[in-house]
Design a protein around this motif. Structure first.
Motif, PDB file in Angstrom:
ATOM      1  N   GLY A  25       0.818  -1.212   0.000  1.00 16.27           N
ATOM      2  CA  GLY A  25       0.000   0.000   0.000  1.00 16.27           C
ATOM      3  C   GLY A  25       0.851   1.262   0.000  1.00 16.27           C
ATOM      4  N   GLY A  26       0.552   2.170  -0.944  1.00 20.97           N
ATOM      5  CA  GLY A  26       1.281   3.420  -1.058  1.00 20.97           C
ATOM      6  C   GLY A  26       2.504   3.354  -1.957  1.00 20.97           C
ATOM      7  N   LEU A  27       2.828   2.177  -2.468  1.00 19.58           N
ATOM      8  CA  LEU A  27       4.025   2.028  -3.307  1.00 19.58           C
ATOM      9  C   LEU A  27       3.719   2.019  -4.804  1.00 19.58           C
ATOM     10  CD1 LEU A  27       6.024  -0.656  -1.277  1.00 19.58           C
ATOM     11  CD2 LEU A  27       6.377   1.820  -1.347  1.00 19.58           C
ATOM     12  N   GLY A  28       2.463   2.151  -5.163  1.00 20.61           N
ATOM     13  CA  GLY A  28       2.136   2.170  -6.594  1.00 20.61           C
ATOM     14  C   GLY A  28       1.105   1.129  -6.939  1.00 20.61           C
ATOM     15  N   TYR A  29       1.038   0.824  -8.207  1.00 24.48           N
ATOM     16  CA  TYR A  29       0.028  -0.092  -8.717  1.00 24.48           C
ATOM     17  C   TYR A  29       0.135  -1.463  -8.058  1.00 24.48           C
ATOM     18  CZ  TYR A  29      -0.366   3.388 -12.415  1.00 24.48           C
ATOM     19  OH  TYR A  29      -0.535   4.549 -13.108  1.00 24.48           O
ATOM     20  N   ARG A  31      -0.836  -4.215  -9.281  1.00 27.26           N
ATOM     21  CA  ARG A  31      -0.423  -5.196 -10.285  1.00 27.26           C
ATOM     22  C   ARG A  31       1.070  -5.465 -10.150  1.00 27.26           C
ATOM     23  NH1 ARG A  31       1.905  -3.723 -15.033  1.00 27.26           N
ATOM     24  NH2 ARG A  31       1.181  -1.675 -14.542  1.00 27.26           N
ATOM     25  N   ARG A  32       1.838  -4.416  -9.834  1.00 23.41           N
ATOM     26  CA  ARG A  32       3.287  -4.595  -9.677  1.00 23.41           C
ATOM     27  C   ARG A  32       3.602  -5.510  -8.496  1.00 23.41           C
ATOM     28  NH1 ARG A  32       4.802   1.715 -10.690  1.00 23.41           N
ATOM     29  NH2 ARG A  32       4.581   1.658 -12.955  1.00 23.41           N
ATOM     30  N   ALA A  33       2.850  -5.380  -7.429  1.00 26.25           N
ATOM     31  CA  ALA A  33       3.064  -6.248  -6.268  1.00 26.25           C
ATOM     32  C   ALA A  33       2.741  -7.698  -6.616  1.00 26.25           C
ATOM     33  CB  ALA A  33       2.218  -5.777  -5.093  1.00 26.25           C
ATOM     34  N   ARG A  34       1.665  -7.892  -7.347  1.00 31.70           N
ATOM     35  CA  ARG A  34       1.298  -9.258  -7.763  1.00 31.70           C
ATOM     36  C   ARG A  34       2.370  -9.841  -8.689  1.00 31.70           C
ATOM     37  NH1 ARG A  34      -3.873  -6.686  -7.800  1.00 31.70           N
ATOM     38  NH2 ARG A  34      -5.212  -7.620  -6.202  1.00 31.70           N
ATOM     39  N   PHE A  51      18.519 -14.154  -7.544  1.00 31.57           N
ATOM     40  CA  PHE A  51      18.159 -13.312  -8.672  1.00 31.57           C
ATOM     41  C   PHE A  51      19.275 -13.436  -9.693  1.00 31.57           C
ATOM     42  CE2 PHE A  51      17.261  -9.597 -11.147  1.00 31.57           C
ATOM     43  CZ  PHE A  51      15.891  -9.421 -11.032  1.00 31.57           C
ATOM     44  N   PRO A  52      19.026 -14.078 -10.836  1.00 26.36           N
ATOM     45  CA  PRO A  52      20.112 -14.297 -11.796  1.00 26.36           C
ATOM     46  C   PRO A  52      20.582 -13.008 -12.454  1.00 26.36           C
ATOM     47  CG  PRO A  52      18.037 -15.200 -12.625  1.00 26.36           C
ATOM     48  CD  PRO A  52      17.759 -14.645 -11.276  1.00 26.36           C
ATOM     49  N   ALA A  53      21.873 -12.922 -12.658  1.00 23.53           N
ATOM     50  CA  ALA A  53      22.472 -11.773 -13.345  1.00 23.53           C
ATOM     51  C   ALA A  53      22.555 -12.091 -14.832  1.00 23.53           C
ATOM     52  CB  ALA A  53      23.850 -11.479 -12.771  1.00 23.53           C
ATOM     53  N   ASP A  54      21.402 -12.448 -15.400  1.00 22.78           N
ATOM     54  CA  ASP A  54      21.356 -12.896 -16.783  1.00 22.78           C
ATOM     55  C   ASP A  54      20.031 -12.464 -17.408  1.00 22.78           C
ATOM     56  OD1 ASP A  54      21.548 -14.320 -19.197  1.00 22.78           O
ATOM     57  OD2 ASP A  54      20.944 -16.201 -18.261  1.00 22.78           O
ATOM     58  N   ALA A  55      20.112 -11.648 -18.445  1.00 23.92           N
ATOM     59  CA  ALA A  55      18.899 -11.121 -19.074  1.00 23.92           C
ATOM     60  C   ALA A  55      18.018 -12.241 -19.622  1.00 23.92           C
ATOM     61  CB  ALA A  55      19.271 -10.139 -20.181  1.00 23.92           C
ATOM     62  N   LYS A  56      18.605 -13.263 -20.218  1.00 24.06           N
ATOM     63  CA  LYS A  56      17.803 -14.350 -20.787  1.00 24.06           C
ATOM     64  C   LYS A  56      17.028 -15.088 -19.706  1.00 24.06           C
ATOM     65  CE  LYS A  56      20.192 -15.285 -25.069  1.00 24.06           C
ATOM     66  NZ  LYS A  56      20.836 -16.261 -25.926  1.00 24.06           N
ATOM     67  N   ALA A  57      17.629 -15.274 -18.542  1.00 26.87           N
ATOM     68  CA  ALA A  57      16.958 -15.992 -17.459  1.00 26.87           C
ATOM     69  C   ALA A  57      15.761 -15.211 -16.930  1.00 26.87           C
ATOM     70  CB  ALA A  57      17.940 -16.277 -16.320  1.00 26.87           C
ATOM     71  N   LEU A  58      15.783 -13.905 -17.086  1.00 33.08           N
ATOM     72  CA  LEU A  58      14.696 -13.070 -16.575  1.00 33.08           C
ATOM     73  C   LEU A  58      13.631 -12.752 -17.618  1.00 33.08           C
ATOM     74  CD1 LEU A  58      16.800 -10.557 -14.469  1.00 33.08           C
ATOM     75  CD2 LEU A  58      15.518 -12.542 -13.658  1.00 33.08           C
ATOM     76  N   THR A  59      13.926 -13.044 -18.875  1.00 36.22           N
ATOM     77  CA  THR A  59      12.981 -12.741 -19.945  1.00 36.22           C
ATOM     78  C   THR A  59      11.687 -13.526 -19.748  1.00 36.22           C
ATOM     79  OG1 THR A  59      14.775 -12.245 -21.469  1.00 36.22           O
ATOM     80  CG2 THR A  59      12.642 -12.781 -22.454  1.00 36.22           C
ATOM     81  N   GLY A  60      10.581 -12.812 -19.830  1.00 35.93           N
ATOM     82  CA  GLY A  60       9.279 -13.445 -19.707  1.00 35.93           C
ATOM     83  C   GLY A  60       8.720 -13.513 -18.302  1.00 35.93           C
ATOM     84  N   LEU A  61       9.511 -13.120 -17.312  1.00 35.06           N
ATOM     85  CA  LEU A  61       8.981 -13.133 -15.947  1.00 35.06           C
ATOM     86  C   LEU A  61       7.983 -11.987 -15.772  1.00 35.06           C
ATOM     87  CD1 LEU A  61      12.192 -13.941 -13.866  1.00 35.06           C
ATOM     88  CD2 LEU A  61      10.252 -15.443 -14.325  1.00 35.06           C
ATOM     89  N   PRO A  62       6.966 -12.199 -14.949  1.00 30.29           N
ATOM     90  CA  PRO A  62       5.937 -11.165 -14.761  1.00 30.29           C
ATOM     91  C   PRO A  62       6.541  -9.840 -14.288  1.00 30.29           C
ATOM     92  CG  PRO A  62       5.259 -13.222 -13.729  1.00 30.29           C
ATOM     93  CD  PRO A  62       6.684 -13.403 -14.163  1.00 30.29           C
ATOM     94  N   GLY A  63       6.185  -8.772 -14.991  1.00 30.88           N
ATOM     95  CA  GLY A  63       6.626  -7.435 -14.599  1.00 30.88           C
ATOM     96  C   GLY A  63       8.029  -7.070 -15.027  1.00 30.88           C
TER      97      GLY A  63
END
Length: 172
Positions: A25-29, A31-34, A51-63
């Motif tokens: 609450g108070g931090l924004g939308y 949807r971002r929390a979800r 948290f991987p330091a790899d762009a490919k590993a993060l591609t497609g994750l929500p948000g």
């Protein structure tokens, strides 16, 4: 209070959604929390809670679309990844004298390439942050403060007196 309650990623992944939303609450939308909760759960299940330091590993994750993913990775891991958001795209459009609407396909693709081409080899997160701040504080949408801009000597829009008309906005 959000970060105090969920300091490690596994704690967030194990949290109840109602509690996450209450503390968000108070931090924004919300949807971002979800999205953050769903991403935390995927990172725990698929990457052992790190948290991987790899762009490919993060591609497609929500948000985590390209801008958010690159902003996080460049700032947290100093990875050489560009960012492009409203402020930085305005700075780059003016710097290179690009008149096209930066929200449109060809111009947007060109700006992503330009943003990558000008990245330094180190302190990429600082550079990306500075580019956003420059657009927020100096290279503003209306009445940019060009005389104080550190890029004024190289700025094609300023040199040609078109800083107020670049970039062009296509009507909605």
């Amino acid at each position: 209070r959000f970060l105090a309650r969920f300091p490690p990623l596994p704690a967030l992944a194990a949290a109840d959604e109602r509690e996450v939303l209450r503390l968000w609450g108070g931090l924004g939308y919300y949807r971002r929390a979800r999205d953050l909760l769903r991403t935390a759960r995927l990172l725990v299940s698929d990457h052992g809670g790190t948290f991987p330091a790899d762009a490919k590993a993060l591609t497609g994750l929500p948000g985590l679309k390209e801008y958010t993913r690159n902003a996080v990775l460049s700032q947290a891991f100093d990875l050489r990844l560009p960012i492009l958001e409203a402020n930085s795209q305005r700075v780059l459009s003016r710097l290179f004298g690009r008149e096209e609407d930066p929200r449109q396909g060809p111009a947007r693709r060109w700006l992503w390439q330009a943003a990558e081409a000008i990245l330094p080899d180190q302190q990429v997160g600082d550079f990306n942050q500075a580019l956003m701040e420059l657009g927020s504080l100096v290279c503003t949408p209306e009445r940019p403060n060009c005389p104080t801009c550190p890029l004024a000597e190289r700025c094609l829009a300023f040199q040609s007196g078109r800083q107020e008309s670049i970039p062009r906005r296509t009507p909605a």
